[in-house]
Design an enzyme around this catalytic site. Structure first.
Site, PDB file in Angstrom:
ATOM      1  N   SER A 729       0.802  -1.220   0.000  1.00  0.00           N
ATOM      2  CA  SER A 729       0.000   0.000   0.000  1.00  0.00           C
ATOM      3  C   SER A 729       0.834   1.268   0.000  1.00  0.00           C
ATOM      4  O   SER A 729       0.282   2.367  -0.125  1.00  0.00           O
ATOM      5  CB  SER A 729      -0.945   0.007   1.202  1.00  0.00           C
ATOM      6  OG  SER A 729      -0.199  -0.022   2.411  1.00  0.00           O
ATOM      7  N   LYS A 772      -6.559   3.509   8.652  1.00  0.00           N
ATOM      8  CA  LYS A 772      -5.630   4.505   8.106  1.00  0.00           C
ATOM      9  C   LYS A 772      -6.237   5.908   8.164  1.00  0.00           C
ATOM     10  O   LYS A 772      -5.528   6.888   8.439  1.00  0.00           O
ATOM     11  CB  LYS A 772      -5.272   4.135   6.675  1.00  0.00           C
ATOM     12  CG  LYS A 772      -4.478   2.830   6.564  1.00  0.00           C
ATOM     13  CD  LYS A 772      -4.230   2.459   5.113  1.00  0.00           C
ATOM     14  CE  LYS A 772      -3.425   1.157   5.024  1.00  0.00           C
ATOM     15  NZ  LYS A 772      -3.179   0.736   3.631  1.00  0.00           N
TER      16      LYS A 772
END
Length: 859
Positions: A729, A772
């Site tokens: 990511s 996140k």
């Protein structure tokens, strides 16, 4: 020496150290003993005694005896050790040797009083006395006449009593009834002696007695009677009635002798040592059964049989339990196998085969309980209420296996407790962390020493019902080694299609787990095997925002810490800014454990002040926190920083929640090498290589010379090198930092990004977007770039959190660069100045590229 041997050897019986005056002994006096110690020439006959009658003083010293009743014409030795008893013997010897013997009601009483003694006793003469080295006395006594205590006169040094002699009325001769009764008694004695293989000479003594009362006393003194029975014979004054009572006791003794002889005949042949022990136990069992007493083994068997009937076992299980009970009855009680079977049956009868609690489900009340115990977590609460609603409408339903997954400290375990409280069920927690032995789940075979059922069955026994809320904590930390795979054993436990007949190795019979509500918890779901994961409904729990932490701290954490530290409400006030300062500067976590620890530390510091005498009240402010907690440990990452070249902000997922990470890229003179540092995993290194290839493929559109990579080395570094990092990511974050370093365009400090990059610049979806996003919110970042294919994950983010962060969804890397850099790198002009080195533009010698056609990249 047996009782029969004592009766045939009067000298040894008389010398046997039996102490009726001391606890724990019971001497017996036989007919042979009386004859041996008292020759016929020395003792008057009963008829002569009636006519003359010995002169007995009215006041005599008292000697209490234990465990025996003394009858007239009875000769036996006594050991005397108590101080008062020794004084009574000394007084009797100093006078006329007469002493009064009375039996204690309770043999354990050391200093008997008036109420502890029977009133009817026997006047005895001390025939011999011997002082022993330990200070005790050994005396030989012979009973003379019966008497009753009229009055207690003295207590020290010896107890003296006034007595009333009991004189029986003379019997009428020629009574057929009395003669028949005496003859029947002699016949019973003869049968008993023949069954016990004893010499018939003893019968000659009874043949010479014509008085029924004397015969009754003599027989009663030689029967092993209970104290109460012997005393009732002694107190009976009518001779015929007394002989009738003794005749009844003789009948019982005869039946016992016959039963004993029967048992002896049955077990006589080929008797080994073990067979002899078995015979003795069976003999004792038969005797106790005839007396109406039941031995401990029979009591245990009857008790287990009753428990098996009351346990409500299924028919198959009940048959197995009864089979094991029959095996136990045929075993020696001290054998090792009997101990194993006994433990097995104890487990079988204590398990809740049919016991269950009645669900008290009220949806409104359940919602209040969940809201009372937990702040936010709306999606989780909604799923729990759905389950409770279905459970209320349908009794017989297969319970779902819920699995709460989230960082530590977000309330996974406490949710299970709230569910149990809302349903009115028992709550059982089993920690699976570190379990590597399959037997921990399924149990051991009974062939192993110290075998026990598995922890699932142990938990069911602890709950006491078959429908508890059973929490399997830390399911992601189950290990496997040479002893088996516990996660594979959990497949049967957590499968509604199988757990109605869960088989534990120890029980070896099916146990119904279908009514148990299993709840599993874990920090990450990846380590859980796919087969086990497929049996559970995964419910993610993300971390809390600062607003949530503030609300939870005020509602739950602060009141709980005040109570635990003994501080009255109102004594301490902690302002919202102070709690937020603790959240920002002293804790960095998704959960609440560290926040509660820090609040508890503040409360302890103030508790000491209160204990030292300061009155307060105390107000905790952000400025005073350093006094209680020390210097701030966490400083905001973004505070005071400006937009920088070659530094981009990424978002990472960790087992403890989301976090931010920075990617730094620098160019140095070299030959096209690439250095990647920062304790990165293989996947993250491959993402960096993919980002470099993407930048080289877009060099012309970015205004870079075709050979920019040939004369420079690219160094990619991710700080916090002691922390391992991996995953795809960070691909767009690395690519953005590389482009910023090559073009000299700074990266926006208020933008964070996450997404996987391909060689052609496509942005692929990632996981953990909610965590996140919370990490970006904690770091003060207001703009998050995420893959377009993660649009569905935005619905999981609470609205009040989503309003504080602006999300931009992208499909290509070109869109990311247009958004993340301070100006669009695809709309460039010919540079008139040299590019910066280091963290700036390409180094000296990179060349000045020609202006390519304007790219129509997205903004």
């Amino acid at each position: 020496m047996t009782d029969e041997e004592k009766k045939t050897n009067p000298q040894e019986a008389a010398d046997t150290p039996s102490d009726p005056a001391e606890p724990g002994s019971r001497p017996t006096a036989s007919v042979a003993e009386a004859d041996a110690e008292s020759p016929k020439g020395d003792n008057p006959s009963p008829e002569e005694e009636k006519e003359s009658g010995p002169e007995i003083p009215e006041v005599l010293p008292l000697l209490p005896v234990r465990d025996i009743v003394i009858f007239p014409y009875m000769t036996l030795p006594l050991f005397v050790g108590r101080e008062g008893s020794v004084a009574a013997v000394d007084e009797a010897l100093a006078r006329d040797r007469y002493i009064f013997l009375a039996t204690q009601r309770d043999p354990s009483v050391e200093d008997p009083k008036e109420g502890d003694l029977y009133r009817t006793g026997t006047v005895a003469m001390i025939m011999r006395m011997l002082k022993l080295p330990d200070g005790r006395l050994k005396i030989l006594i012979q009973g003379v006449v019966k008497a009753k205590i009229v009055e207690f006169i003295e207590a020290k040094p010896a107890v003296r009593v006034r007595i009333d002699r009991i004189v029986e009325s003379p019997m009428k001769e020629g009574s057929l009834e009395v003669e028949a009764l005496m003859r029947a008694s002699r016949e019973k004695i003869e049968k008993i002696l023949s069954l016990k293989n004893m010499p018939v000479e003893i019968l000659m003594v009874t043949e010479n007695i014509n008085n029924p009362g004397v015969l009754a006393d003599l027989v009663a003194s030689n029967l092993r009677l209970k104290i109460e029975e012997a005393q009732s014979v002694l107190e009976e004054e009518d001779p015929v009635t007394r002989l009738n009572l003794v005749s009844t006791l003789l009948s019982r003794e005869l039946q016992l002798a016959e039963m004993q002889a029967k048992i002896q005949n049955q077990a006589k042949e080929e008797m080994s040592k073990s067979q002899r022990e078995y015979f003795l136990r069976e003999q004792m069992k038969a005797i106790k059964q005839e007396l109406g007493d039941i031995d401990g083994k029979s009591e245990e068997a009857d008790d287990l049989k009753g428990k098996i009937e009351a346990a409500g076992m299924p028919e198959e299980v009940k048959k197995e339990a009864e089979k094991q009970l029959r095996r136990l009855e045929g075993m020696h009680p001290d054998s090792a196998e009997s101990s194993v079977v006994r433990t097995y049956l104890d487990w079988m009868v204590e398990l809740p085969w049919a016991k269950e609690t009645k669900d008290n489900i009220r949806i409104g009340t359940a919602k209040e309980i969940l809201d009372e115990d937990h702040h936010d977590l709306e999606k989780v609460k909604e799923r729990i209420l759905e389950y409770l609603s279905v459970r209320k409408l349908k009794d017989k339903m297969k319970g779902p296996i819920l699995c709460f997954v989230g960082p530590p400290g977000v309330g996974k375990t406490s949710l299970g407790k709230s569910i149990a409280r809302a349903m009115g069920r028992k709550f059982i927690r089993m920690s699976l962390g570190g379990i590597r032995d399959e037997a921990e789940i399924r149990g051991h075979r009974r062939t192993y020493v110290g075998a026990l059922p598995g922890r699932v069955i142990q938990g069911m026994k602890q709950a006491g019902t078959r429908n508890p809320v059973f929490m399997l904590d830390e399911i992601d930390k189950v290990g496997a080694d040479f002893r088996g795979d516990p996660s594979a054993a959990l497949l049967e436990v957590l499968d509604p299609e199988q757990n109605f007949a869960f088989s534990d190795n120890y029980l070896n019979v099916p146990f119904d787990l279908s009514k148990v509500l299993f709840i599993a918890t874990g920090n990450v779901i990846d380590p859980v095997p796919p087969a086990l994961k497929d049996r559970m409904e995964i419910i993610p729990l993300s971390g809390y925002t600062d607003v949530d932490k503030l609300a939870i701290a005020k509602k739950y954490l602060l009141p709980r810490q005040l109570e635990e530290n003994g501080i009255r409400p109102g004594k301490i006030t902690m302002r919202d800014k102070a709690i937020l300062a603790i959240i920002h500067e002293y804790t960095r976590e998704a959960g609440l454990r560290n926040l509660e620890r820090e609040i508890g530390q503040v409360c302890r510091k103030l508790a000491r002040k209160i204990a030292e005498g300061e009155k307060g009240p105390f107000a905790v402010t952000p400025k005073s926190l350093a006094k209680y907690l020390g210097a701030p440990r966490n400083l905001p990452e973004m505070e005071g920083e400006a937009d920088e070249v070659g530094v981009s902000t990424g978002l990472a997922w960790t087992p403890t929640g989301g976090d931010i990470l920075f990617v730094e890229v620098s160019l140095v003179d070299g030959k096209g090498g690439v250095m990647i540092t920062g304790y990165l995993g293989d996947v993250m290194k491959e993402s960096a290589q993919a980002a470099i290839t993407y930048v080289r493929s877009r060099a012309a559109k970015l205004g870079l010379p075709r050979n920019f990579h040939a004369k420079h080395d690219i160094h990619i570094h991710v700080p916090s090198g002691g922390i391992p990092k991996d995953g795809p990511s960070a691909g767009i974050t690395i690519a953005t930092a590389i482009v910023s370093s090559l073009t000299g365009i700074p990266v926006r400090r208020d933008v964070a990004m996450t997404g996987e990059i391909t060689l052609r610049g496509r942005v692929l979806p990632i996981g953990g977007l909610k965590e996140k996003a919370l990490a970006a919110l904690r770091a003060g970042i207001s703009h998050v770039i995420a893959p377009a294919r993660n649009a569905k994950d935005l619905e999981e983010i609470p609205k009040h959190e989503a309003r504080q962060v602006r999300f931009t969804l992208v499909k290509t890397m070109d869109e990311v660069l247009s958004l993340a850099l301070t100006r669009d790198p695809f709309r460039w002009k010919k540079r008139k100045t040299k590019p910066r080195r280091g963290k700036g533009a390409p180094a000296k010698g990179a060349g000045k590229p020609k202006r390519p056609p304007r790219a129509k990249g997205p903004r």
